[in-house]
Enzyme design. Structure first.
Site, PDB file in Angstrom:
ATOM      1  N   GLU A 152       0.858  -1.184   0.000  1.00 54.75           N
ATOM      2  CA  GLU A 152       0.000   0.000   0.000  1.00 54.75           C
ATOM      3  C   GLU A 152       0.896   1.236   0.000  1.00 54.75           C
ATOM      4  O   GLU A 152       1.744   1.397   0.882  1.00 54.75           O
ATOM      5  CB  GLU A 152      -0.895   0.028   1.242  1.00 54.75           C
ATOM      6  CG  GLU A 152      -1.942  -1.078   1.275  1.00 54.75           C
ATOM      7  CD  GLU A 152      -2.763  -1.017   2.546  1.00 54.75           C
ATOM      8  OE1 GLU A 152      -2.741   0.035   3.232  1.00 54.75           O
ATOM      9  OE2 GLU A 152      -3.403  -2.029   2.874  1.00 54.75           O
ATOM     10  N   ASP A 166      -5.427   8.377  10.561  1.00 54.39           N
ATOM     11  CA  ASP A 166      -4.021   8.063  10.804  1.00 54.39           C
ATOM     12  C   ASP A 166      -3.566   8.504  12.190  1.00 54.39           C
ATOM     13  O   ASP A 166      -3.926   9.574  12.670  1.00 54.39           O
ATOM     14  CB  ASP A 166      -3.132   8.734   9.753  1.00 54.39           C
ATOM     15  CG  ASP A 166      -3.359   8.177   8.362  1.00 54.39           C
ATOM     16  OD1 ASP A 166      -3.724   6.995   8.278  1.00 54.39           O
ATOM     17  OD2 ASP A 166      -3.192   8.915   7.376  1.00 54.39           O
TER      18      ASP A 166
END
Length: 258
Positions: free
Chosen positions: A47, A58
């Site tokens: 990824e 995140d």
């Protein structure tokens, strides 16, 4: 056949290993070197993170990497160009992971065209509403044979999971917790029960478990109930420390053995 589908079709007898890193960090031009190194070291799928100024899903490690990448001047165009420079050497599936604002600004049609042109097999857009996926994004992605990977969490209802399973292809990204990304020392009973519950649903799509995997306990707990695992924050930390993908993988393998 799309490389993601082929990967899962050809590897039902072993657990898959996927890594995430943020394009543009620690240096702006690292994407080709990192991708080719990960492929050479046996990583099954990668990824590539598209940095964004407001990354809601995140944790601090990936947020910091994104900040560095943006300061380095990375853009989606530059990411595509770097991937394009090595596309004939890349055999493993590549998945772009980024937020909706960046993809919308680039343009859906242009985004999926560039994915095909550079050999990118799929994308993950964490803040893409499912209705928008079905009505706007999926028809374009299907036209270019690019997989749009959807996420589920412990709080996703069984009905919603079945809906996602019915209308997606490739794999389902099974988030270990409802929180943000970040390494964890262990997965408790509640998370293992969640893994077990989803496994018992016998979904059509294979599942990859991510968020929090950083040692043997978290790795083995996840592998027991999915086709494989995705490691992000731990690898991003090690890549930032070493500035060398080979050394980062060596250190990651040491951590996963403990």
């Amino acid at each position: 056949m799309n490389k993601i589908n082929r990967l899962f079709q050809d590897n039902t007898d072993r657990k898959l290993h996927s890594l995430y890193f943020c394009a543009g960090a620690p240096t702006v031009d690292m994407v080709p070197q990192v991708l080719l190194t990960l492929q050479r070291r046996g990583i099954d799928m990668v990824e590539v993170g598209i940095p964004f100024s407001d990354p809601l899903a995140d944790g601090p490690v990936i947020q910091a990497a994104g900040t560095v990448a943006l300061r380095n001047g990375i853009t989606l165009d530059k990411i595509f160009s770097q991937i394009d420079s090595i596309k004939d050497q890349v055999r493993i599936p590549l998945v772009l992971m980024g937020y909706l604002n960046v993809v919308m600004h680039y343009g859906y049609e242009a985004f999926f065209q560039r994915c095909v042109a550079t050999g990118v097999s799929g994308c993950i857009i964490p803040d893409l509403p499912f209705d928008d996926y079905l009505n706007v994004v999926k028809p374009i992605a299907d036209r270019y044979d690019v997989r749009v990977i959807m996420m589920i969490t412990p709080e996703t209802s069984a009905e919603r999971i079945r809906l996602i399973d019915r209308h997606t292809d490739g794999f389902i990204y099974m988030v270990s917790s409802a929180g943000i990304t970040g390494a964890q020392q262990s997965f408790g009973d509640a998370k293992v029960d969640y893994f077990r519950r989803i496994d018992a649903m016998q979904l059509r799509n294979p599942r990859m478990i991510g968020f929090g995997i950083s040692n043997r306990q978290t790795l083995e707990s996840a592998q027991a109930y999915a086709a494989g695992t995705i490691i992000g924050s731990k690898f991003v930390t090690l890549l930032n420390e070493t500035r060398d993908a080979d050394k980062a993988i060596d250190k990651l393998n040491e951590a996963l053995a403990q």
